[in-house]
Design a protein around this motif. Structure first.
Motif, PDB file in Angstrom:
ATOM      1  N   ASN A 117      -5.985   2.617  -5.584  1.00 25.58           N
ATOM      2  CA  ASN A 117      -5.131   2.555  -3.908  1.00 25.58           C
ATOM      3  C   ASN A 117      -5.551   2.197  -3.353  1.00 25.58           C
ATOM      4  OD1 ASN A 117      -4.996   4.555  -1.684  1.00 25.58           O
ATOM      5  ND2 ASN A 117      -6.908   5.624  -2.570  1.00 25.58           N
ATOM      6  N   PRO A 118      -4.332   1.408  -2.329  1.00 30.29           N
ATOM      7  CA  PRO A 118      -2.983   2.240  -2.613  1.00 30.29           C
ATOM      8  C   PRO A 118      -2.195   1.386  -3.418  1.00 30.29           C
ATOM      9  CG  PRO A 118      -3.131   0.942  -0.377  1.00 30.29           C
ATOM     10  CD  PRO A 118      -4.197   1.218  -0.793  1.00 30.29           C
ATOM     11  N   LYS A 146       2.047   4.846  -2.135  1.00 33.65           N
ATOM     12  CA  LYS A 146       1.239   5.391  -3.884  1.00 33.65           C
ATOM     13  C   LYS A 146       3.232   6.523  -4.412  1.00 33.65           C
ATOM     14  CE  LYS A 146      -2.828   6.865  -2.799  1.00 33.65           C
ATOM     15  NZ  LYS A 146      -3.780   7.980  -2.500  1.00 33.65           N
TER      16      LYS A 146
END
Length: 271
Positions: free
Chosen positions: A269-270, A110
């Motif tokens: 995500n992610p 991230k």
């Protein structure tokens, strides 16, 4: 007549003496017994070599280039593609490395998407230009097909344990990079991921050598003793670009991750 009698008596006495001497002589020993035949030589046959780390027989691995290195999806690519393939490898790791020791992978990934979003966007645009220049109006299909191979390459199951360890180290370093430094960093980081696969390919090639040597030395006698059923049925050929993708919930590659280009969305995500 007395003289003849005397001669006969002397002959009898001499004969008796010889017989007595013969009776006193040591008898000749009997001949030695015939030695038993040597024991049969026991040949210990080692187990037939097995493919390394759970791989299958007849697996297809990349060919060698002129420099002796393997020709993979990461061979001869541009700097922009190097950056993008590093991002793709870390994407695969974030989704597949589920062990507690790799828990930081998702957060590190991230950070990569957020901190380096501008550099990723520039690389994305540069790649679209490169593929369009080489393949014309059909560049998008070619680019998507190539990126599918990249994702599947990094998701090769037999390399996953070591790949996760190396990807975690790389992701930690990426998380410390200042914005604007990702492309330069990728030049040295992508070969570190690639080294995991090269090591597996070398191991698999050595397995082939060992298997051929075993078959040459022991195969005929073993198969004669146990029949053709000794060797298990041949397994299907596995290509390195086989489809390994799964849903993210299953620990595989997220199918909704754009395989080639498009805006870099750090909110997912992610991915």
């Amino acid at each position: 007549m007395s003289e003849g009698l005397g001669k006969g008596l002397r002959i009898t006495i001499v004969a008796a003496g010889i017989a007595a001497l013969a009776a006193c002589a040591t008898p000749a020993p009997p001949p030695p017994p015939t030695p038993p035949p040597p024991p049969a030589q026991v040949v210990v046959i080692p187990p037939r070599p097995l493919p390394p780390v759970g791989a299958v027989d007849h697996m297809t691995i990349p060919a060698h280039g002129m420099d002796g290195r393997y020709l993979t999806v990461n061979t001869g690519i541009s700097s922009a593609q190097t950056l993008w393939n590093l991002r793709s490898g870390l994407n695969v790791a974030a989704l597949n490395c589920q062990g507690i020791e790799h828990a930081a992978m998702v957060d590190n990934y991230k950070i990569l998407l957020n901190r380096h979003s501008r550099e990723l966007a520039r690389a994305n645009t540069a790649l679209a230009t490169e593929f369009r220049k080489e393949h014309g109006s059909s560049f998008r299909n070619v680019q998507d097909s190539y990126m599918t191979r990249v994702y599947n390459y990094f998701a090769l199951p037999t390399t996953m344990p070591q790949f996760c360890d190396v990807a975690l180290e790389v992701s930690r370093e990426v998380a410390q990079l200042a914005p604007g430094g990702l492309e330069q960093y990728s030049v040295g980081a992508l070969p570190r991921l690639e080294a995991v696969f090269e090591g597996f390919f070398r191991t698999y090639e050595q397995y082939r050598v060992d298997l051929a040597a075993w078959d040459s030395r022991y195969g005929a006698s073993v198969y004669a003793a146990y029949g053709p059923g000794y060797q298990a049925a041949a397994q299907p050929v596995v290509q390195l670009d086989a489809q390994y993708r799964q849903a993210a919930s299953g620990g595989g590659i997220e199918p909704t991750d754009p395989p080639a280009s498009g805006p870099v969305d750090s909110s997912r995500n992610p991915n």
